[in-house]
Design an enzyme around this catalytic site. Structure first.
Site, short mmCIF file in Angstrom:
data_model
loop_
_atom_site.label_atom_id
_atom_site.label_comp_id
_atom_site.label_asym_id
_atom_site.label_seq_id
_atom_site.Cartn_x
_atom_site.Cartn_y
_atom_site.Cartn_z
N CYS A 1 33.09 42.89 39.42
CA CYS A 1 34.28 42.10 39.76
C CYS A 1 34.07 40.68 39.23
CB CYS A 1 34.44 42.14 41.28
SG CYS A 1 35.24 40.74 42.04
N CYS B 1 33.33 37.97 41.74
CA CYS B 1 32.03 38.31 42.33
C CYS B 1 30.89 37.94 41.39
CB CYS B 1 31.97 39.80 42.66
SG CYS B 1 33.32 40.37 43.73
#
Length: 135
Positions: free
Chosen positions: A57, A60
């Site tokens: 992600c 992330c």
């Protein structure tokens, strides 16, 4: 029309997270670890921060070096944990996630004191640690 970038990032993360849980996207391909195999959160007797996200992600990935720095800098004073919810699909429901990344902070008694969805900078995380008396 003015666009709020934080809102867009959060919506995108929520879309990816929802699609992953719904089986539309494949997880990272790693072995699935069930919730009972996750690290203990919160860590008993210490301030704990858990970052719930996914290694693939984008927001992330932006958090990863911050989490690594904090884990090193606060070793022995704060438990800094990362859980990949794509590799550990039981973690999403367990922690009541709506989007990734999500950072959850716990005090020494194990009570959730703060929760944030989306990218969170190091300074903001350190502020929460200081509010909990961590030096």
């Amino acid at each position: 029309m003015r666009v709020n970038n934080d809102l867009l990032r959060g919506l995108f993360a929520a879309l990816i997270f929802s699609a992953t849980l719904g089986g539309l996207l494949s997880p990272t391909g790693a072995a699935v670890v069930r919730a009972e195999q996750l690290p203990q959160v919160p860590v008993p007797g210490t301030v704990t921060m858990v970052d719930l996200g996914a290694k693939k992600c984008i927001p992330c990935k932006m958090m990863a070096p911050i989490i690594e720095e904090l884990a090193s800098e606060y070793k022995g004073r704060v438990a800094v944990l990362f859980i990949d919810v794509w590799e550990n699909p039981d973690a999403g429901p367990k922690f009541g996630l709506r989007a990734i990344p999500t950072q959850i902070f716990y005090d020494v008694a194990g009570k959730e004191i703060s929760r944030h969805e989306g990218f969170l900078d190091k300074e903001s995380i350190v502020t929460v640690f200081k509010q909990q008396g961590v030096k």
